[in-house]
Design a protein around this motif. Sequence first.
Motif: not given
Length: 216
Positions: A22-25, A73-78
Motif C-alpha cells: 500500500k505504501a508503494f502504491n 524514499t517516499r514509500k519508506s516514509d509512508i
Amino acid sequence: MTKAILLGSIGVLIETSEMQRKAFNQAFAEAGLAWEWSPEDYTIMLKKAGGRARIERFAKSLGTEVDAHALHTRKSDIFQDAMARGVTPRDGIVSTIKAAQNAGVALGFVTTTSQQNVSIALSAARGITADDFDFIGYDTMVNHVKPAPDIYDLALKELGLQPGDALAVEDSAISAEAALSAGVRIIAFPGKYHKDDVFPAAKQRVDRLEPRHFGL
C-alpha cells in the motif's frame, strides 16, 4: 539444546508486506504514476529482494524512466508513518521470545534491512523491544546483504556460537538462503505474501511459532 534463536527479518516479527504494498502504491499515486501493484503482482515481485530495485525492474518492464530513489524514499516514509501507529506481532512471537529469555537462550534479530527500518519495527511491534535481543543486524554491518550469508556469519561470531548451535526463523525462501548458506538450520514461518514459497531444507514449516519448536 538450541543455544540461540535467530529471527531473520522484520516479516518474522510482524506482518508488513501488505503495508509495504500500500505504501508503494501511495508513493506512485503521489508522483502521478498510474501504477497499481495488486496483491498478486506484489507476491511475484517479492521473489526478488530490494524495494528500490523492484521499482527499477518494473519501470524497465514498461520502458519508462523514473527516479527510483525518490519513489522508494517516499514509500519508506509512508510505511514508517504507518508502522509508528503500532503493529501486533505475529502469532507466537512474543511467547517464544519470553521463553527463550527464561531459558537463557540467546536471541538475534538477523536482518539486512536499514538500521532505521529495524528501529521502527522494534518500536512498532507491541510487546517487543530492542532490549530483547543479544544481536541486532542491519544492512551496513556487512558487505553483502541477504541472500548472502554475511549477516548470519556476523551474528554467530558476535554471539560466540557455531552454526549448529543456532536455529533461525525466516519468513521467505530468499532470506532462508542466507541462513542455510551459513550452515544454520531454519524453521520456515512464511508470511502472507510468501505462502507459496518453497523451503526444501527447512527443519519444519509452521503457521504459528511456539517455544516447543526450539525445545523450550
